[in-house]
Write a protein that holds these residues in place. Structure first.
Motif, short mmCIF file in Angstrom:
data_model
loop_
_atom_site.label_atom_id
_atom_site.label_comp_id
_atom_site.label_asym_id
_atom_site.label_seq_id
_atom_site.Cartn_x
_atom_site.Cartn_y
_atom_site.Cartn_z
N TYR A 145 46.82 67.57 84.51
CA TYR A 145 45.57 68.35 83.88
C TYR A 145 46.62 69.33 82.74
O TYR A 145 47.58 69.62 82.93
CB TYR A 145 45.14 69.09 84.80
N GLU A 146 45.76 69.50 81.98
CA GLU A 146 46.30 70.31 80.84
C GLU A 146 44.89 71.21 79.94
O GLU A 146 43.87 70.80 80.09
CB GLU A 146 47.02 69.70 79.58
N GLU A 147 45.54 72.30 79.45
CA GLU A 147 44.39 73.09 78.53
C GLU A 147 44.14 72.30 77.32
O GLU A 147 45.26 72.13 76.69
CB GLU A 147 44.83 74.48 78.62
N LEU A 148 43.03 71.89 76.91
CA LEU A 148 42.72 71.36 75.77
C LEU A 148 41.62 72.25 75.10
O LEU A 148 40.75 72.64 75.33
CB LEU A 148 42.22 69.97 75.84
N ASP A 149 41.88 72.28 73.56
CA ASP A 149 40.96 72.86 72.64
C ASP A 149 40.86 74.38 73.10
O ASP A 149 39.40 74.81 72.96
CB ASP A 149 39.69 72.01 72.59
N GLY A 150 41.48 74.96 73.60
CA GLY A 150 41.14 76.59 74.20
C GLY A 150 40.15 76.63 75.16
O GLY A 150 39.84 77.65 75.46
N ASP A 151 40.04 75.45 75.95
CA ASP A 151 38.85 75.53 77.16
C ASP A 151 39.58 76.02 78.29
O ASP A 151 39.75 75.36 79.07
CB ASP A 151 38.17 74.36 77.22
N ARG A 152 39.93 77.37 78.26
CA ARG A 152 40.84 77.54 79.46
C ARG A 152 40.08 77.72 80.90
O ARG A 152 40.45 77.36 82.00
CB ARG A 152 41.34 78.96 79.41
N ASP A 153 38.68 78.15 80.90
CA ASP A 153 37.89 77.98 81.77
C ASP A 153 37.71 76.58 82.70
O ASP A 153 37.80 76.66 84.03
CB ASP A 153 36.17 78.44 81.69
N SER A 154 37.49 75.63 81.86
CA SER A 154 37.74 74.26 82.45
C SER A 154 39.07 73.85 82.84
O SER A 154 39.08 73.33 83.84
CB SER A 154 37.44 73.23 81.42
N PHE A 155 40.31 74.35 82.25
CA PHE A 155 41.51 74.09 82.94
C PHE A 155 41.54 74.75 84.31
O PHE A 155 42.18 74.16 85.04
CB PHE A 155 42.30 74.76 81.87
N LEU A 156 41.04 76.03 84.32
CA LEU A 156 41.34 76.68 85.54
C LEU A 156 40.55 76.21 86.83
O LEU A 156 40.76 76.28 87.66
CB LEU A 156 40.83 78.17 85.33
N ALA A 157 39.49 75.31 86.33
CA ALA A 157 38.74 74.67 87.09
C ALA A 157 39.18 73.18 87.55
O ALA A 157 38.33 72.25 88.15
CB ALA A 157 37.28 74.56 87.02
N SER A 158 40.36 72.65 87.20
CA SER A 158 40.75 71.41 87.16
C SER A 158 40.54 70.86 88.65
O SER A 158 40.42 69.64 88.68
CB SER A 158 42.28 71.38 86.61
N ALA A 159 40.82 71.59 89.65
CA ALA A 159 40.89 71.12 91.09
C ALA A 159 39.40 70.56 91.56
O ALA A 159 39.37 69.84 92.38
CB ALA A 159 40.96 72.16 92.03
N VAL A 160 38.47 70.93 90.71
CA VAL A 160 37.01 70.18 90.69
C VAL A 160 37.19 68.54 90.75
O VAL A 160 36.71 67.95 91.48
CB VAL A 160 35.93 70.59 89.82
N ASP A 161 37.80 68.42 89.60
CA ASP A 161 38.23 66.82 89.47
C ASP A 161 39.01 66.50 90.46
O ASP A 161 38.77 65.06 91.04
CB ASP A 161 39.04 66.70 88.10
N THR A 162 40.15 67.16 91.07
CA THR A 162 41.18 66.71 92.15
C THR A 162 40.19 66.23 93.27
O THR A 162 40.64 65.28 93.91
CB THR A 162 42.04 67.55 92.21
N GLU A 163 39.57 67.24 93.63
CA GLU A 163 38.63 67.11 94.85
C GLU A 163 37.56 65.93 94.75
O GLU A 163 37.46 65.15 95.81
CB GLU A 163 37.97 68.39 95.23
N SER A 164 37.04 65.59 93.53
CA SER A 164 36.11 64.63 93.59
C SER A 164 36.94 63.24 93.47
O SER A 164 36.57 62.44 94.25
CB SER A 164 35.41 64.83 92.01
N PHE A 165 38.15 63.22 92.78
CA PHE A 165 38.92 62.00 92.82
C PHE A 165 39.39 61.58 94.16
O PHE A 165 39.28 60.68 94.72
CB PHE A 165 40.33 62.42 92.32
N ILE A 166 39.66 62.79 95.03
CA ILE A 166 40.25 62.36 96.57
C ILE A 166 38.88 61.84 97.09
O ILE A 166 39.14 60.56 98.01
CB ILE A 166 40.64 63.61 97.16
N GLU A 167 37.66 62.60 97.15
CA GLU A 167 36.62 62.05 97.89
C GLU A 167 36.14 60.62 97.47
O GLU A 167 35.62 59.82 98.34
CB GLU A 167 35.50 63.15 97.72
N ASN A 168 36.23 60.33 96.19
CA ASN A 168 35.84 59.08 95.76
C ASN A 168 36.69 57.96 96.30
O ASN A 168 36.12 56.80 96.57
CB ASN A 168 35.78 59.26 94.24
N VAL A 169 38.11 58.03 96.01
CA VAL A 169 39.08 57.16 96.72
C VAL A 169 38.80 57.08 98.30
O VAL A 169 38.77 55.85 98.40
CB VAL A 169 40.39 57.59 96.46
#
Length: 504
Positions: free
Chosen positions: A248-272
């Motif tokens: 994960y990385e911060e892109l285009d100054g979107d720090r709020d989304s970057f701080l919420a990166s674990a939303v994707d991590t949890e989704s990834f784990i649950e989907n696999v």
């Protein structure tokens, strides 16, 4: 500005997720950039021991608390000949490494890695080359590494000065074989068959090995989920884990989304996990496949913050992927750790990629010092105090909207109970960039009586980092006002902060 609403959750020992597998706090050493050479291995350095290992780095690795250490790659492994890294160092060949356009000297190989892992207090996790090699080479490495003696390959190890077998128990069946960038990239059907045949042959030698099949290199891959389903259709009953990789990385100054990166991590784990269970149901298997999240981190691969290709082709140990992490990065990494712990029922192995210099919690200078990056601190605290049973945490939290993930909780949290002492550690992240977050935790049946510590990683400068000149610029600091009274823990989480609260 009106005060932030209070975030709440309840802890009760009757509601638990799983015991934490210590290997969830693993890491990764690849022959990439300066991870090995001038990272963990630098003969001639003032701190080097008789084996060329930097003892200053070893001290930090032990403090970090890493367990399973994956080796030797990564993309590197898909063009690697393990034989190049054994035997007398003066006779080892120099090779081109196409993965990172570097020259590999092979001065560090299997014996040196095994010595490093032993001194670091971890266990080896060995990756096999299923890109340019296959079943035969996997069996040869297994025999060389693990057989006691009396065969050509095990006797070769003994002749190389290693009497006792390495007894490597955990093996990766290749690396990121779904990726077109991978040397020897394969389709899911091709890889699934190869993984199955390799696993079957390895189990003929040792049925008790733990084997990890390659899953998707990320949830965004076009083949995601279909890849896992096809691969596991071939090898479900022959492997123990399937891998996940995410950066994960911060892109285009979107720090709020970057701080919420674990939303994707949890989704990834649950989907696999859901895909694994679907295949198991189709096969009518009673076995459950667990997950090996054996590459994860913050990595600025698209923003250009650190070089991905060496300035000079075929250089030795060039400076590659040397991200210098900020407070913001450390808070995100802490949140990713929370995501792993929250899914400890399925994630049994996880490897922070990587250990030294390359997108790492530890930085070094050749001939000079080693120091802790900001990201070192959440990992070290979680590894030390996150052992035991994960309790089920279901926050009632204020929310805010992010560009990438929509509405997300401002609180991201988990809790781990030490079954011996009964102590509970709460790990929590406040994702708000500018507002403190009041927290109340109701405690049932835990017998807790006081707050031993509330440690915070936060800073008025969210881009502060630790450097050669200021290696201690960012360190955790104690919070004030945290109290346990009448079965309720009350605390205030600083804006954009990682928090560890230990209850006795």
């Amino acid at each position: 500005m009106s005060p932030q609403p209070t975030a709440r959750f309840t802890l009760d020992p009757a509601f638990a997720v799983s015991e934490v597998d210590p290997r969830l706090f693993g890491s990764f050493v690849e022959h990439l950039g300066r991870c090995v050479y001038t990272g963990i291995y630098e003969p001639g350095h003032p701190s080097a021991d008789a084996d060329g290992l930097r003892t200053d780095v070893l001290e930090l690795v032990r403090e970090l608390g890493v367990t399973a250490i994956r080796y030797p790659g990564g993309n590197f492994v898909s063009g690697y000949k393990w034989e190049d890294g054994v035997g007398p160092q003066e006779r080892r060949p120099r090779r081109l490494d196409p993965a990172w356009r570097s020259t590999e000297t092979n001065q560090f190989g299997l014996a040196e890695f095994a010595g490093f892992v032993r001194k670091a207090g971890g266990e080896p996790m060995m990756a096999l080359n299923l890109g340019t090699r296959g079943v035969a080479e996997a069996l040869e490495l297994l025999e060389y590494a693990n057989h006691p003696g009396g065969t050509e390959l095990s006797d070769r190890r003994i002749a190389h000065g290693v009497q006792d077998p390495y007894n490597i128990r955990l093996w990766c069946l290749g690396n990121e074989m779904d990726g077109p960038w991978q040397t020897g990239h394969k389709t899911a059907a091709e890889y699934g068959r190869l993984a199955a045949e390799t696993a079957r042959a390895m189990r003929q030698i040792d049925p008790d090995l733990e084997l990890v099949a390659c899953g998707s290199s990320g949830q965004s891959m076009e083949t995601f989920a279909a890849w896992e389903a096809t691969v596991l259709q071939e090898c479900y009953d022959l492997v123990d884990h399937i891998s996940l990789h995410a950066y994960y990385e911060e892109l285009d100054g979107d720090r709020d989304s970057f701080l919420a990166s674990a939303v994707d991590t949890e989704s990834f784990i649950e989907n696999v996990a859901a895909t694994c269970d679907h295949v198991g149901a189709r096969l009518k298997s009673k076995k459950r496949i667990n997950l090996s999240f054996d590459e994860w981190n913050v990595w600025y691969m698209r923003s250009g913050r650190s070089p991905v290709t060496p300035p000079e082709d075929w250089a030795e140990a060039p400076r590659l992927l040397e991200d210098h992490y900020t407070v913001t990065d450390a808070v995100v990494l802490g949140s990713l750790l929370i995501a792993l712990l929250r899914h400890a029922d399925r994630v049994k192995v996880a490897c922070l990629a990587q250990l030294v210099n390359v997108i790492a919690p530890i930085l070094t200078e050749p001939g000079g010092p080693a120091w802790r990056q900001t990201t070192f601190h959440p990992f070290a605290q979680a590894s030390r105090h996150g052992r035991g049973t994960v309790l089920d945490v279901r926050p009632d939290s204020p929310r805010h909207t992010t560009r990438q993930y929509g509405e997300v909780d401002l609180l991201h949290a988990t809790a781990v109970r030490d079954e011996t002492s009964g102590a509970v550690t709460v790990f929590a992240v406040n994702r708000s960039r500018n507002a403190p977050l009041p927290l109340e935790v109701t405690l049932h049946g835990l017998g807790l009586t006081g707050v031993a510590e509330h440690s915070v990683l936060a800073d008025s400068d969210p881009d502060a980092r630790n450097t050669f000149q200021e290696p201690e610029r960012v360190t955790p600091h104690p919070a004030t006002g945290t109290a346990l009274d009448g079965g309720t823990l009350r605390a205030t989480l600083e804006p954009m902060s990682w928090n560890m609260i230990r209850l006795t």
